[in-house]
Scaffold this motif. Sequence first.
Motif: not given
Length: 112
Positions: A13-17
């Motif tokens: 999803e190309r997401r970062v947390w």
Amino acid sequence: MIEAQDVLVDPVERRVWRAGREVTLSRMEFALLHALISRAGELVTRQELMHQVWGTAFYTSSKTIDVHLGWVRRKLGEDTRRPTLITTVRGRGLRFETTAADVRAEGASASG
């Protein structure tokens, strides 16, 4: 999902947390972070990063990496003077640290 310290990366999803809070990164910032965190604990050379992130077999200036790295560090809330996530090993490359304690023990430097 890839996780190291309190950073979670979803490459699909190309997401970062970071610490449960979503961090918005540009395409190149994400690619740089992904290249480093996918090899957490390993030294990644600047040449490897230029090839993997920018698709080139050479780098014209380390400033390209340094500028993007600075943006990634700031967006992750990292103290750029004393980083605990992404450290620079002078003359060798960069490493995404698996624990902050490793950084303190080695006395890693933010400069490169």
